[in-house]
Write a protein that holds these residues in place. Structure first.
Motif, PDB file in Angstrom:
ATOM      1  N   GLU A   3       0.823  -1.209   0.000  1.00  0.00           N
ATOM      2  CA  GLU A   3       0.000   0.000   0.000  1.00  0.00           C
ATOM      3  C   GLU A   3       0.861   1.263   0.000  1.00  0.00           C
ATOM      4  O   GLU A   3       1.831   1.369   0.750  1.00  0.00           O
ATOM      5  N   LEU A   4       0.501   2.183  -0.889  1.00  0.00           N
ATOM      6  CA  LEU A   4       1.128   3.500  -0.892  1.00  0.00           C
ATOM      7  C   LEU A   4       0.047   4.524  -0.609  1.00  0.00           C
ATOM      8  O   LEU A   4      -1.048   4.435  -1.179  1.00  0.00           O
ATOM      9  N   GLU A   5       0.349   5.461   0.282  1.00  0.00           N
ATOM     10  CA  GLU A   5      -0.592   6.544   0.545  1.00  0.00           C
ATOM     11  C   GLU A   5       0.101   7.873   0.330  1.00  0.00           C
ATOM     12  O   GLU A   5       1.067   8.194   1.025  1.00  0.00           O
ATOM     13  N   ASN A   6      -0.365   8.607  -0.670  1.00  0.00           N
ATOM     14  CA  ASN A   6       0.146   9.953  -0.961  1.00  0.00           C
ATOM     15  C   ASN A   6       1.666  10.015  -1.032  1.00  0.00           C
ATOM     16  O   ASN A   6       2.286  10.890  -0.434  1.00  0.00           O
ATOM     17  N   ASN A  19       2.314  12.198  -5.315  1.00  0.00           N
ATOM     18  CA  ASN A  19       1.086  11.932  -4.569  1.00  0.00           C
ATOM     19  C   ASN A  19       0.396  10.629  -4.996  1.00  0.00           C
ATOM     20  O   ASN A  19      -0.797  10.611  -5.276  1.00  0.00           O
ATOM     21  N   SER A  21      -1.221   7.016  -4.552  1.00  0.00           N
ATOM     22  CA  SER A  21      -1.863   6.122  -3.584  1.00  0.00           C
ATOM     23  C   SER A  21      -2.350   4.897  -4.337  1.00  0.00           C
ATOM     24  O   SER A  21      -3.059   5.007  -5.341  1.00  0.00           O
ATOM     25  N   LYS A  23      -3.177   0.318  -3.787  1.00  0.00           N
ATOM     26  CA  LYS A  23      -3.249  -0.801  -2.857  1.00  0.00           C
ATOM     27  C   LYS A  23      -3.341  -2.108  -3.635  1.00  0.00           C
ATOM     28  O   LYS A  23      -4.131  -2.207  -4.578  1.00  0.00           O
ATOM     29  N   GLY A  56       4.667  10.749   2.334  1.00  0.00           N
ATOM     30  CA  GLY A  56       3.742   9.642   2.127  1.00  0.00           C
ATOM     31  C   GLY A  56       4.128   8.398   2.910  1.00  0.00           C
ATOM     32  O   GLY A  56       5.196   8.332   3.504  1.00  0.00           O
TER      33      GLY A  56
END
Ligand SMILES: Nc1ncnc2c1ncn2[C@@H]1O[C@H](COP(=O)(O)OP(=O)(O)OP(=O)(O)O)[C@@H](O)[C@H]1O
Ligand SMILES: [Mg+2]
Length: 220
Positions: A3-6, A19, A21, A23, A56
């Motif tokens: 998972e990557l968030e921002n 930026n 995001s 999953k 992030g």
């Protein structure tokens, strides 16, 4: 599982990821595509903890990348199989030794190593090349050895960066067959590729990057 968030990453003034995001659920096989320079390899480097994002959050194999101590990185990497864009095979070692290396570092007994190396070589149909050196193999064969090496430690996550670059259609199909087999055994897989043929009609998640930005998700 991934998972990557921002997540953002720049090199000097060059934006590599902006930026982002995304999953990938446990057990999924997903694709990431986009033109050259879009940020695919950069994203993989962050997931493999070879580099850090500017901002992030990254979660991989149950760990928040920012919380992982550098001394723990090698242990975490045991759960992550990687197929590099440029193979990174050791040319002065045989196919057997290239694949065995990671298990030797972990202190496996030679008997177990031999069993595992032969089993992954069988999976990629290259048992007969066990004593060859990488440079005596074709590009497609080297690519399959790289895949064998990445799965011999039975990782929970696999990251494959352009695994069929420069291969013909026959070899592409062969490599996708191997990935499906690995995925069917429960390994979560993320594949970066330019090649639309790999994910067309697969109904898998496809993430598209363009100059570091993620486009809307699509399923093909
Ligand atoms: N170490 C670095 N130093 C400076 N710029 C970098 C570095 N690594 C990547 N970049 C830049 O970041 C951007 C994204 O590169 P990246 O390698 O992630 O692209 P890619 O999508 O993998 O491309 P390709 O399909 O050609 O492999 C590019 O503009 C690249 O020049
Ligand atoms: Mg790349």
């Amino acid at each position: 599982m991934i998972e990557l968030e921002n997540v953002s990453k720049t090199f000097g003034g060059q934006v590599a990821l902006s930026n982002v995001s995304l999953k990938v659920e446990r057990g999924d096989m997903a694709f990431i595509t986009g033109p050259s320079g879009a940020g695919k390899t950069t994203l993989f480097k962050l997931l493999y903890l070879a580099d850090k994002p500017d901002t992030g959050t990254i979660t991989i194999a149950g760990c928040n990348a920012a919380d992982v101590k550098s001394s723990y990185i090698p242990l975490l990497r045991r759960n992550i199989g990687v197929v590099f864009q440029d193979f990174k095979l050791l040319n002065n070692k045989t196919v057997y030794d290239n694949i065995a290396l990671t298990l030797r570092i972990r202190g496996f007994m030679e008997r177990e190593i031999k069993e595992r190396v032969h089993s992954v070589l069988k999976m990629v149909n290259l048992r007969h090349k066990v004593d060859n050196y990488p440079l005596t193999l074709s590009g497609g064969e080297q690519q399959r050895i790289t895949i064998a090496r990445s799965i011999v430690g039975e990782p929970t996550v696999m990251l494959a960066d352009e695994p069929t670059g420069n291969l013909d259609e026959e070899n592409e199909k062969e490599i996708m067959r191997i990935f499906k087999q690995i995925n069917a055994k429960g390994t979560t897989i993320l594949i970066a590729t330019h090649n639309r043929m790999l994910y067309k009609n697969t109904a898998r998640k496809v993430f598209t990057l363009e100059t570091g930005q993620l486009k809307d998700e699509e399923e093909e």
